[in-house]
Design a protein around this motif. Structure first.
Motif, PDB file in Angstrom:
ATOM      1  N   CYS A 150       8.965  -0.325  -6.147  1.00 50.63           N
ATOM      2  CA  CYS A 150       7.984   0.575  -6.752  1.00 50.63           C
ATOM      3  C   CYS A 150       7.883   0.438  -8.265  1.00 50.63           C
ATOM      4  O   CYS A 150       6.877   0.805  -8.853  1.00 50.63           O
ATOM      5  CB  CYS A 150       8.327   2.006  -6.368  1.00 50.63           C
ATOM      6  SG  CYS A 150       8.614   2.171  -4.590  1.00 50.63           S
ATOM      7  N   PHE A 151       8.955  -0.102  -8.897  1.00 48.62           N
ATOM      8  CA  PHE A 151       8.896  -0.251 -10.343  1.00 48.62           C
ATOM      9  C   PHE A 151       7.937  -1.370 -10.741  1.00 48.62           C
ATOM     10  O   PHE A 151       7.601  -1.514 -11.915  1.00 48.62           O
ATOM     11  CB  PHE A 151      10.293  -0.531 -10.918  1.00 48.62           C
ATOM     12  CG  PHE A 151      10.868  -1.850 -10.480  1.00 48.62           C
ATOM     13  CD1 PHE A 151      11.432  -2.008  -9.217  1.00 48.62           C
ATOM     14  CD2 PHE A 151      10.860  -2.944 -11.329  1.00 48.62           C
ATOM     15  CE1 PHE A 151      11.961  -3.213  -8.817  1.00 48.62           C
ATOM     16  CE2 PHE A 151      11.392  -4.157 -10.936  1.00 48.62           C
ATOM     17  CZ  PHE A 151      11.944  -4.296  -9.682  1.00 48.62           C
ATOM     18  N   LEU A 152       7.482  -2.160  -9.766  1.00 50.24           N
ATOM     19  CA  LEU A 152       6.539  -3.237 -10.073  1.00 50.24           C
ATOM     20  C   LEU A 152       5.097  -2.843  -9.778  1.00 50.24           C
ATOM     21  O   LEU A 152       4.202  -3.658  -9.882  1.00 50.24           O
ATOM     22  CB  LEU A 152       6.853  -4.470  -9.214  1.00 50.24           C
ATOM     23  CG  LEU A 152       8.151  -5.213  -9.490  1.00 50.24           C
ATOM     24  CD1 LEU A 152       8.362  -6.284  -8.429  1.00 50.24           C
ATOM     25  CD2 LEU A 152       8.132  -5.851 -10.864  1.00 50.24           C
ATOM     26  N   ARG A 200       0.832  -1.197   0.000  1.00 47.44           N
ATOM     27  CA  ARG A 200       0.000   0.000   0.000  1.00 47.44           C
ATOM     28  C   ARG A 200       0.869   1.251   0.000  1.00 47.44           C
ATOM     29  O   ARG A 200       0.517   2.255   0.591  1.00 47.44           O
ATOM     30  CB  ARG A 200      -0.935  -0.007   1.236  1.00 47.44           C
ATOM     31  CG  ARG A 200      -2.027  -1.041   1.202  1.00 47.44           C
ATOM     32  CD  ARG A 200      -2.906  -0.921  -0.033  1.00 47.44           C
ATOM     33  NE  ARG A 200      -3.173   0.466  -0.368  1.00 47.44           N
ATOM     34  CZ  ARG A 200      -4.194   1.179   0.106  1.00 47.44           C
ATOM     35  NH1 ARG A 200      -5.042   0.623   0.925  1.00 47.44           N
ATOM     36  NH2 ARG A 200      -4.357   2.419  -0.249  1.00 47.44           N
ATOM     37  N   GLY A 201       2.032   1.175  -0.638  1.00 50.66           N
ATOM     38  CA  GLY A 201       2.893   2.344  -0.741  1.00 50.66           C
ATOM     39  C   GLY A 201       2.328   3.358  -1.716  1.00 50.66           C
ATOM     40  O   GLY A 201       1.389   3.082  -2.454  1.00 50.66           O
ATOM     41  N   THR A 202       2.962   4.544  -1.727  1.00 54.58           N
ATOM     42  CA  THR A 202       2.453   5.634  -2.553  1.00 54.58           C
ATOM     43  C   THR A 202       2.462   5.285  -4.030  1.00 54.58           C
ATOM     44  O   THR A 202       1.483   5.535  -4.747  1.00 54.58           O
ATOM     45  CB  THR A 202       3.289   6.908  -2.339  1.00 54.58           C
ATOM     46  OG1 THR A 202       3.631   7.007  -0.961  1.00 54.58           O
ATOM     47  CG2 THR A 202       2.518   8.144  -2.747  1.00 54.58           C
ATOM     48  N   ALA A 203       3.579   4.719  -4.509  1.00 58.34           N
ATOM     49  CA  ALA A 203       3.664   4.410  -5.938  1.00 58.34           C
ATOM     50  C   ALA A 203       2.602   3.384  -6.322  1.00 58.34           C
ATOM     51  O   ALA A 203       1.983   3.478  -7.381  1.00 58.34           O
ATOM     52  CB  ALA A 203       5.051   3.885  -6.284  1.00 58.34           C
ATOM     53  N   ASP A 262      -7.394  -1.235  -5.440  1.00 60.61           N
ATOM     54  CA  ASP A 262      -8.204  -2.232  -6.151  1.00 60.61           C
ATOM     55  C   ASP A 262      -7.630  -3.627  -5.984  1.00 60.61           C
ATOM     56  O   ASP A 262      -8.369  -4.612  -5.914  1.00 60.61           O
ATOM     57  CB  ASP A 262      -8.266  -1.894  -7.642  1.00 60.61           C
ATOM     58  CG  ASP A 262      -9.086  -0.643  -7.896  1.00 60.61           C
ATOM     59  OD1 ASP A 262      -8.791   0.065  -8.879  1.00 60.61           O
ATOM     60  OD2 ASP A 262      -9.999  -0.368  -7.100  1.00 60.61           O
ATOM     61  N   HIS A 296      -0.181   2.994  -4.707  1.00 58.39           N
ATOM     62  CA  HIS A 296      -1.475   3.629  -4.527  1.00 58.39           C
ATOM     63  C   HIS A 296      -1.915   4.344  -5.787  1.00 58.39           C
ATOM     64  O   HIS A 296      -3.061   4.239  -6.210  1.00 58.39           O
ATOM     65  CB  HIS A 296      -1.421   4.612  -3.357  1.00 58.39           C
ATOM     66  CG  HIS A 296      -2.740   5.230  -3.017  1.00 58.39           C
ATOM     67  ND1 HIS A 296      -3.708   4.571  -2.289  1.00 58.39           N
ATOM     68  CD2 HIS A 296      -3.274   6.440  -3.316  1.00 58.39           C
ATOM     69  CE1 HIS A 296      -4.766   5.358  -2.149  1.00 58.39           C
ATOM     70  NE2 HIS A 296      -4.533   6.492  -2.760  1.00 58.39           N
ATOM     71  N   VAL A 297      -0.971   5.082  -6.421  1.00 58.31           N
ATOM     72  CA  VAL A 297      -1.374   5.829  -7.619  1.00 58.31           C
ATOM     73  C   VAL A 297      -1.520   4.910  -8.830  1.00 58.31           C
ATOM     74  O   VAL A 297      -2.044   5.314  -9.846  1.00 58.31           O
ATOM     75  CB  VAL A 297      -0.428   7.017  -7.958  1.00 58.31           C
ATOM     76  CG1 VAL A 297      -0.258   7.914  -6.756  1.00 58.31           C
ATOM     77  CG2 VAL A 297       0.894   6.566  -8.480  1.00 58.31           C
ATOM     78  N   ARG A 298      -1.050   3.673  -8.710  1.00 58.54           N
ATOM     79  CA  ARG A 298      -1.214   2.746  -9.835  1.00 58.54           C
ATOM     80  C   ARG A 298      -2.251   1.657  -9.536  1.00 58.54           C
ATOM     81  O   ARG A 298      -2.185   0.575 -10.068  1.00 58.54           O
ATOM     82  CB  ARG A 298       0.134   2.102 -10.175  1.00 58.54           C
ATOM     83  CG  ARG A 298       1.118   3.059 -10.806  1.00 58.54           C
ATOM     84  CD  ARG A 298       1.664   2.523 -12.098  1.00 58.54           C
ATOM     85  NE  ARG A 298       3.022   2.947 -12.361  1.00 58.54           N
ATOM     86  CZ  ARG A 298       3.763   2.554 -13.378  1.00 58.54           C
ATOM     87  NH1 ARG A 298       3.284   1.676 -14.224  1.00 58.54           N
ATOM     88  NH2 ARG A 298       4.975   3.006 -13.536  1.00 58.54           N
TER      89      ARG A 298
END
Lengths: 614, 149
Positions: free
Chosen positions: B120-122, B76-79, B87, B81-83
């Motif tokens: 975060c790249f995933l 549930r990190g920021t990156a 869901d 979250h925005v991707r």
């Protein structure tokens, strides 16, 4: 394990020379990232390579090296081949034979695996914008060495600065050099590192402690992870220099438990350094003793705050303490303690090696050196980016990052994690350093930089950060414990379309008060995402409140997906719906069952006929 | 209590400073922190049971209840979250029938959310045990969970 014993700087330099010579026997090196890229199959690629090279009897002159982060995480698994420096992405075991044939045997790049710029393949790493426009000094060894072999680090000069410092300089000289360099703490607050060391140095007593804060709690930050996994000896070297400067004989590395590879690599590095007298008793033949113990975090963001971290190492609940007294005076077990971030320590050898003057030539007037950013979110080239302080957001996001996914417009860059703020497009050409960034409502933070586009709701982002902070608040002080809950309640009601403009005013007032009254950095900075989004994206807040509308399509209570009459009945939406809420015959207008709809937006995204509204 | 013996033998004179590392080792051995083991540890080390309980309940990583065979961690990190992170979390809840923090009735899966996995790249990403699954959509979740049944 090597049997070398370093008893003087000459021993170390001689070893370095010997290693450089023996590295010359390889005519090519295949470097494969084995840290982050492991998640996408790098282990299988490496295994296949070794297998094939063995079968072809090529292992004597071709080395396969499992390295740390090569940086361009977006194209994982990543591979770099020396001496040509060809960079390949999305490599699979099936590509191995072609790489051996084309590149290792015929020196040519495998074009389909290279990065494309303007449609053309760019095989050489330094020609790729992502790399060419960075300045990788702290990350210089990451991706070039096997982090589990101290020999690789030594060959590239690691530990020379430390052994020189402790055998030829006094601790005060080391402190002064660090102050002169202008290095500021990379954990986020940006306090001058040398000054912090000086306080610890000047504290009376000879029982002092040094702690490396490797908790990296900011969601979206992975710079420290890469450094610890990819170049751990650099971090150890920085710690040795710092310990010598302040007079500490015992150190801790406090690393978050969610980083098992980092823990593994640090443990290997500690054992190897001890085995050759680069750690422990009589480092490098001097009479300086310093050893390091690793401690794992247990999943508490607040333990990234220095006094909470100390409490955690002491075996208590991670609750911060009032300062003064600062850790430099009274820290671990009440003794003088100096805590620095991983990236801060990783910068230190550069200063002692090249001198403060050379170090301070890079950066701005008050923010020296480089900063590593973890670029993530809606950007094409996610990964690690190291640039001089003072670089603009545009350069990071567009020149290096390649711009927004699907070329959508830039909406905001979130900098500083839960303590930071959202920077809108009007500041894309602003030079980013510790002080300038505060003037536009954000903080440098640890380096997490999340890029956002029109599909990101800024109110939801503020709510998201508050939810995080609420869960992580230690509960000790009322302004944070109760205050962040109130702020979260208001934000949730805004996102649910049930708030009033008075609530927004209350939110702002609360934010200001919590900033001033909280005990520690967590509470003091928790309001930042709220304050910066209200300042820079006020329209969205007002829209949520007065029109009950979420323009980004995120706040589900404000959305209602409906299929219009223009629907041609292609069925694409019906097929993609995860809860089977859409019904309809082929070529007939489809319908969404509102009771089943979970408002995930997949139908909206897939419809090519603009037949769905929300 | 054999495992506890082994852990404490490695740390003679264990004091309050060693509490968290010892708890981490106990959890690695037993899969969670069983109450009898904690009480025994208190007796042997002299660390008050209340202190042990206070620490065990403060930190996210410590569990006082038995866990499922497989742990599903949704980032549930920021990156993420925005991707689309939320869901994915919802999809896992739907597939397993439990909320984050809970274990399925058959003790097969424990579902938890983590603040950030550092990959975060995933994004959006989940981990099942030590396996990473990135670039997810809600639709891919059931099939991934199937692999562990």
């Amino acid at each position: 394990m090597s049997d070398k014993q370093i008893k003087s700087i000459d021993d170390l330099v001689a070893w370095q020379e010997a290693l450089k010579k023996s590295a010359g026997k390889y005519r090519a090196r295949v470097l494969i990232c084995m840290t982050g890229c492991r998640a996408l199959g790098a282990q299988d690629v490496a295994a296949r390579f070794k297998e094939r090279l063995g079968e072809l009897n090529m292992t004597d002159d071709i080395a396969v090296v499992e390295t740390g982060c090569i940086g361009m995480c977006a194209i994982a698994p990543v591979m770099l081949i020396e001496p040509w420096d060809y960079l390949y992405g999305h490599v699979t075991p099936d590509d191995v034979d072609e790489i051996i044939d084309q590149t290792l045997k015929n020196s040519k790049p495998v074009k389909r695996l290279t990065v494309k710029q303007d449609g053309a393949p760019v095989p050489v790493k330094s020609n790729i914008n992502f790399y060419g426009k960075q300045k990788q000094l702290v990350l210089a060894n990451c991706g070039r060495i096997d982090p589990r072999r101290i020999e690789d680090a030594i060959e590239r000069g690691t530990y020379v600065a430390a052994v020189t410092a402790i055998t030829e300089k006094t601790p005060d000289e080391v402190v002064e050099e660090t102050i002169a360099s202008g290095l500021r703490g990379r954990g986020g607050a940006g306090f001058p590192t040398g000054v912090k060391w000086k306080f610890a140095r000047q504290s009376p007593g000879d029982e002092k402690y040094l702690i490396c804060n490797a908790d990296e709690g900011d969601p979206g930050a992975f710079m420290d992870r890469a450094l610890l996994e990819g170049d751990p000896h650099r971090v150890l070297e920085g710690m040795i220099i710092a310990a010598y400067a302040i007079g500490a004989t015992k150190g801790f590395i406090y690393v978050r438990a969610e980083y098992p590879i980092a823990v593994e690599h640090i443990n290997i590095a500690l054992d190897q350094a001890r085995a050759c007298r680069l750690l422990g008793e009589g480092i490098g033949g001097s009479d300086f003793n310093f050893d390091i113990e690793i401690r794992m975090g247990a999943g508490a963001f607040v333990c990234g705050e220095e006094t909470a971290l100390i409490a955690s190492i002491e075996g208590s609940r991670g609750m911060p303490r009032p300062r003064p007294p600062f850790p430099a005076v009274s820290g671990y077990l009440g003794k003088p303690t100096n805590i620095n971030n991983v990236e801060t320590f990783a910068n230190v050898p550069l200063i002692l090696k090249n001198g403060a003057k050379a170090y301070s030539r890079i950066g701005t007037a008050k923010s020296k050196g480089t900063k590593i950013f973890a670029l993530a979110g809606k950007v094409k080239n996610t990964g690690l980016v190291e640039v001089p302080m003072g670089t603009t957001l545009r350069r990071i996001v567009y020149d290096i990052g390649g711009g927004i996914l699907d070329d959508k417009p830039f909406k905001a860059a979130q900098l500083g994690g839960p303590s930071g703020g959202c920077i809108p497009a009007e500041y894309l050409d602003y030079e980013i350093d510790y002080d300038s960034v505060q003037q536009i409502g954000a903080i440098m933070g640890s380096g997490g930089l999340i890029v956002m586009d029109e599909d990101t709701c800024m109110v939801d982002i503020a709510r998201y950060f508050l939810e995080f902070v609420q869960a992580e608040s230690c509960g000790k002080c009322t302004p944070c414990r109760v205050g962040t809950k109130k702020m979260l309640d208001i934000l949730e009601s805004i996102c649910a379309g049930q708030a009033t403009m008075d609530d927004l005013a209350t939110l702002q007032r609360l934010a200001e008060d919590i900033k001033k009254a909280s005990l520690c950095g967590l509470g003091q900075t928790a309001p930042n995402p709220v304050l910066s989004t209200v300042k820079n994206f006020r329209d969205e807040y007002v829209e949520h409140i007065e029109q009950r509308k979420c323009r980004a399509g995120v706040c589900k209570d404000l959305l209602g997906y409906e299929i219009l009459e223009v629907c041609v009945g292609c069925g694409a939406c019906r097929r993609v719906c995860p809860v089977d809420a859409i019904t309809g015959e082929k070529k007939e207008v489809h319908a969404i069952d509102q009771d089943k709809c979970i408002k995930c937006g997949q139908c909206f995204a897939v419809c090519k006929f603009e037949a769905i509204t929300r | 209590m054999e495992s506890l013996d082994g852990i404490l033998d490695n740390k003679p004179n264990a004091g309050a400073n060693d509490l968290i590392p010892i708890l981490q080792q106990i959890q690695t051995e037993y899969g969670y922190l069983p109450k009898p083991v904690l009480m025994e540890m208190s007796k042997r080390t002299g660390i008050a049971a209340s202190q042990i309980y206070g620490v065990a309940t403060f930190y996210e990583q410590f569990h006082l209840e038995p866990r499922g065979r497989h742990t599903v961690r949704c980032c549930r990190g920021t990156a993420c979250h925005v991707r689309g992170g939320p869901d994915i979390a919802e999809a896992i809840s739907r597939a397993l029938g439990v909320e984050p923090g809970d274990t399925t009735e058959d003790m097969h899966f424990t579902f938890e959310t983590v603040a950030c996995l550092g990959t975060c790249f995933l994004a959006p990403v989940i981990m099942v045990n030590n396996d990473y699954y990135g670039h997810l959509t809600a639709g891919k979740v059931p099939e991934i969970l199937e692999r562990y049944t």
